[in-house]
Motif scaffolding. Structure first.
Motif, PDB file in Angstrom:
ATOM      1  N   GLN A  45       0.843  -1.183   0.000  1.00  0.00           N
ATOM      2  CA  GLN A  45       0.000   0.000   0.000  1.00  0.00           C
ATOM      3  C   GLN A  45       0.885   1.242   0.000  1.00  0.00           C
ATOM      4  OE1 GLN A  45      -2.784  -0.145   3.237  1.00  0.00           O
ATOM      5  NE2 GLN A  45      -3.832  -1.951   2.441  1.00  0.00           N
ATOM      6  N   GLN A  46       0.799   2.020  -1.074  1.00  0.00           N
ATOM      7  CA  GLN A  46       1.667   3.168  -1.237  1.00  0.00           C
ATOM      8  C   GLN A  46       1.450   4.201  -0.139  1.00  0.00           C
ATOM      9  OE1 GLN A  46       4.125   3.267  -3.532  1.00  0.00           O
ATOM     10  NE2 GLN A  46       4.803   5.140  -2.503  1.00  0.00           N
ATOM     11  N   GLU A  47       0.216   4.295   0.368  1.00  0.00           N
ATOM     12  CA  GLU A  47      -0.062   5.253   1.440  1.00  0.00           C
ATOM     13  C   GLU A  47       0.765   4.944   2.679  1.00  0.00           C
ATOM     14  OE1 GLU A  47      -2.321   3.417  -0.067  1.00  0.00           O
ATOM     15  OE2 GLU A  47      -3.449   4.845  -1.319  1.00  0.00           O
ATOM     16  N   GLN A  48       0.915   3.644   2.977  1.00  0.00           N
ATOM     17  CA  GLN A  48       1.696   3.234   4.149  1.00  0.00           C
ATOM     18  C   GLN A  48       3.169   3.567   3.954  1.00  0.00           C
ATOM     19  OE1 GLN A  48       1.355  -0.934   5.037  1.00  0.00           O
ATOM     20  NE2 GLN A  48       1.837  -0.658   7.204  1.00  0.00           N
ATOM     21  N   VAL A  49       3.645   3.376   2.736  1.00  0.00           N
ATOM     22  CA  VAL A  49       5.047   3.699   2.412  1.00  0.00           C
ATOM     23  C   VAL A  49       5.286   5.198   2.557  1.00  0.00           C
ATOM     24  CG1 VAL A  49       6.776   3.740   0.581  1.00  0.00           C
ATOM     25  CG2 VAL A  49       5.329   1.721   0.881  1.00  0.00           C
ATOM     26  N   ASP A  50       4.414   5.990   1.962  1.00  0.00           N
ATOM     27  CA  ASP A  50       4.568   7.452   2.021  1.00  0.00           C
ATOM     28  C   ASP A  50       4.492   7.962   3.456  1.00  0.00           C
ATOM     29  OD1 ASP A  50       4.763   7.443  -0.714  1.00  0.00           O
ATOM     30  OD2 ASP A  50       2.650   7.918  -1.046  1.00  0.00           O
ATOM     31  N   SER A  51       3.606   7.374   4.247  1.00  0.00           N
ATOM     32  CA  SER A  51       3.448   7.802   5.636  1.00  0.00           C
ATOM     33  C   SER A  51       4.707   7.543   6.440  1.00  0.00           C
ATOM     34  CB  SER A  51       2.257   7.079   6.275  1.00  0.00           C
ATOM     35  OG  SER A  51       2.152   7.391   7.649  1.00  0.00           O
ATOM     36  N   TRP A  52       5.317   6.366   6.245  1.00  0.00           N
ATOM     37  CA  TRP A  52       6.538   6.036   6.984  1.00  0.00           C
ATOM     38  C   TRP A  52       7.685   6.956   6.581  1.00  0.00           C
ATOM     39  CZ3 TRP A  52      11.576   4.326   6.473  1.00  0.00           C
ATOM     40  CH2 TRP A  52      12.167   3.792   7.620  1.00  0.00           C
ATOM     41  N   LEU A  53       7.779   7.260   5.292  1.00  0.00           N
ATOM     42  CA  LEU A  53       8.849   8.131   4.811  1.00  0.00           C
ATOM     43  C   LEU A  53       8.699   9.552   5.355  1.00  0.00           C
ATOM     44  CD1 LEU A  53       9.111   6.996   1.068  1.00  0.00           C
ATOM     45  CD2 LEU A  53      10.758   6.544   2.887  1.00  0.00           C
ATOM     46  N   LYS A  54       7.473  10.013   5.457  1.00  0.00           N
ATOM     47  CA  LYS A  54       7.239  11.382   5.916  1.00  0.00           C
ATOM     48  C   LYS A  54       7.373  11.522   7.429  1.00  0.00           C
ATOM     49  CE  LYS A  54       4.128  12.614   2.114  1.00  0.00           C
ATOM     50  NZ  LYS A  54       2.728  12.943   1.743  1.00  0.00           N
ATOM     51  N   THR A  55       7.143  10.444   8.165  1.00  0.00           N
ATOM     52  CA  THR A  55       7.178  10.534   9.628  1.00  0.00           C
ATOM     53  C   THR A  55       8.434   9.900  10.205  1.00  0.00           C
ATOM     54  OG1 THR A  55       5.823   8.509   9.763  1.00  0.00           O
ATOM     55  CG2 THR A  55       4.675  10.626   9.808  1.00  0.00           C
ATOM     56  N   GLN A  56       8.496   8.568  10.185  1.00  0.00           N
ATOM     57  CA  GLN A  56       9.608   7.869  10.831  1.00  0.00           C
ATOM     58  C   GLN A  56      10.947   8.161  10.165  1.00  0.00           C
ATOM     59  OE1 GLN A  56      10.582   6.686  13.714  1.00  0.00           O
ATOM     60  NE2 GLN A  56       9.414   4.775  13.753  1.00  0.00           N
ATOM     61  N   MET A  57      10.988   8.068   8.842  1.00  0.00           N
ATOM     62  CA  MET A  57      12.257   8.302   8.144  1.00  0.00           C
ATOM     63  C   MET A  57      12.686   9.748   8.279  1.00  0.00           C
ATOM     64  SD  MET A  57      14.551   6.600   6.659  1.00  0.00           S
ATOM     65  CE  MET A  57      16.155   7.128   6.067  1.00  0.00           C
ATOM     66  N   ARG A  58      11.734  10.678   8.287  1.00  0.00           N
ATOM     67  CA  ARG A  58      12.060  12.094   8.468  1.00  0.00           C
ATOM     68  C   ARG A  58      12.681  12.337   9.835  1.00  0.00           C
ATOM     69  NH1 ARG A  58      13.456  15.204   4.955  1.00  0.00           N
ATOM     70  NH2 ARG A  58      15.192  15.452   6.395  1.00  0.00           N
ATOM     71  N   THR A  59      12.148  11.643  10.857  1.00  0.00           N
ATOM     72  CA  THR A  59      12.697  11.759  12.203  1.00  0.00           C
ATOM     73  C   THR A  59      14.119  11.214  12.270  1.00  0.00           C
ATOM     74  OG1 THR A  59      10.497  11.550  13.176  1.00  0.00           O
ATOM     75  CG2 THR A  59      12.370  11.090  14.610  1.00  0.00           C
ATOM     76  N   ILE A  60      14.351  10.074  11.607  1.00  0.00           N
ATOM     77  CA  ILE A  60      15.691   9.477  11.593  1.00  0.00           C
ATOM     78  C   ILE A  60      16.692  10.414  10.926  1.00  0.00           C
ATOM     79  CG2 ILE A  60      17.073   7.554  10.699  1.00  0.00           C
ATOM     80  CD1 ILE A  60      14.555   5.809  10.932  1.00  0.00           C
TER      81      ILE A  60
END
Length: 236
Positions: A45-60
């Motif tokens: 699900q692309q929405e799940q991928v985009d959400s992780w990139l915008k939140t968790q990966m951005r924090t990292i």
């Protein structure tokens, strides 16, 4: 080519016949390439991928230097399996022995900017195999009856690198997929583990974006080179 013939007939050109040359020109004109279908990216699900990139990966990215962001992933290697294709004279029969099923698990890890590749962590069935010359192979090795990585082996590997990074006074983010073999490791001082969302590794796992594939290509190339050198020695 079949579809082109059908469309040509419907458009009133029954004499048209698609050839291989026509197909090659059609592909070149429209920038079409032949690809193997692999992985499970279509089910992600692309929405799940985009959400992780915008939140968790951005924090990292905001918290850690790129040299301190690591990804680790395992892959299976049939380490004695030779290619199933070869060059032969026309009309010559090609035979081979039964393919070897001897399998190793290899954990591959590297940091985001490519400045540090951790030694491969190899897991086989034997506790002390004949090839266990880790100084020569420049890898870490452990034995496990099924040759799979376990939670205990993963935890021990993480703790070892945690001690080394602690000595170097580094704060490290380790990104791994969310599976039972990657448990939460308590007591870490230098490493913090971040887990990828379920069923998204085909798009989010950095090691799946060609790194492991290239590693296997180089291994197969070296395996064939050793095989050819051994074959030459036998014929001398």
């Amino acid at each position: 080519m079949e579809k082109a013939d059908i469309l040509a007939a419907k458009l009133g050109h029954p004499d048209f016949k698609a050839s291989q040359e026509w197909l090659d020109r059609f592909k070149k004109r429209h920038n079409i390439v032949f690809k193997a279908i692999c992985g499970e990216s279509a089910a992600v699900q692309q929405e799940q991928v985009d959400s992780w990139l915008k939140t968790q990966m951005r924090t990292i990215l905001d918290t850690y230097e790129t040299r301190n962001i690591f990804n680790a992933d395992e892959t299976g290697v049939f380490w004695k399996c030779l290619p199933d294709k070869t060059m032969a004279f026309r009309g010559e029969a090609c035979h081979s022995e039964k393919k070897s099923k001897d399998r190793l698990t290899v954990l591959v890890a590297a940091n985001m900017d490519g400045s540090q590749k951790l030694p491969l962590y190899v897991i086989g069935k034997s506790k002390n195999p004949r090839f266990k010359q880790t100084k020569v192979l420049q890898c870490d090795y452990d034995g496990q009856p099924s040759a799979w990585i376990t939670g205990d082996l993963f935890s021990a590997w993480v703790k070892k690198w945690d001690r080394k990074f602690q000595v170097e006074k580094r704060k490290v983010a380790l990104i791994v997929d969310n599976c039972r073999a990657h448990p939460d490791v308590p007591g870490l001082k230098a490493i913090k583990i971040f887990y990828l969302p379920h069923n998204t590794t085909s798009k989010l796992q950095p090691m799946d974006q060609g790194i492991i594939q290239v590693l296997k290509v180089y291994y197969r190339k070296m395996l064939m080179r050793q095989y050819l050198l051994h074959d030459e020695k036998k014929t001398q």
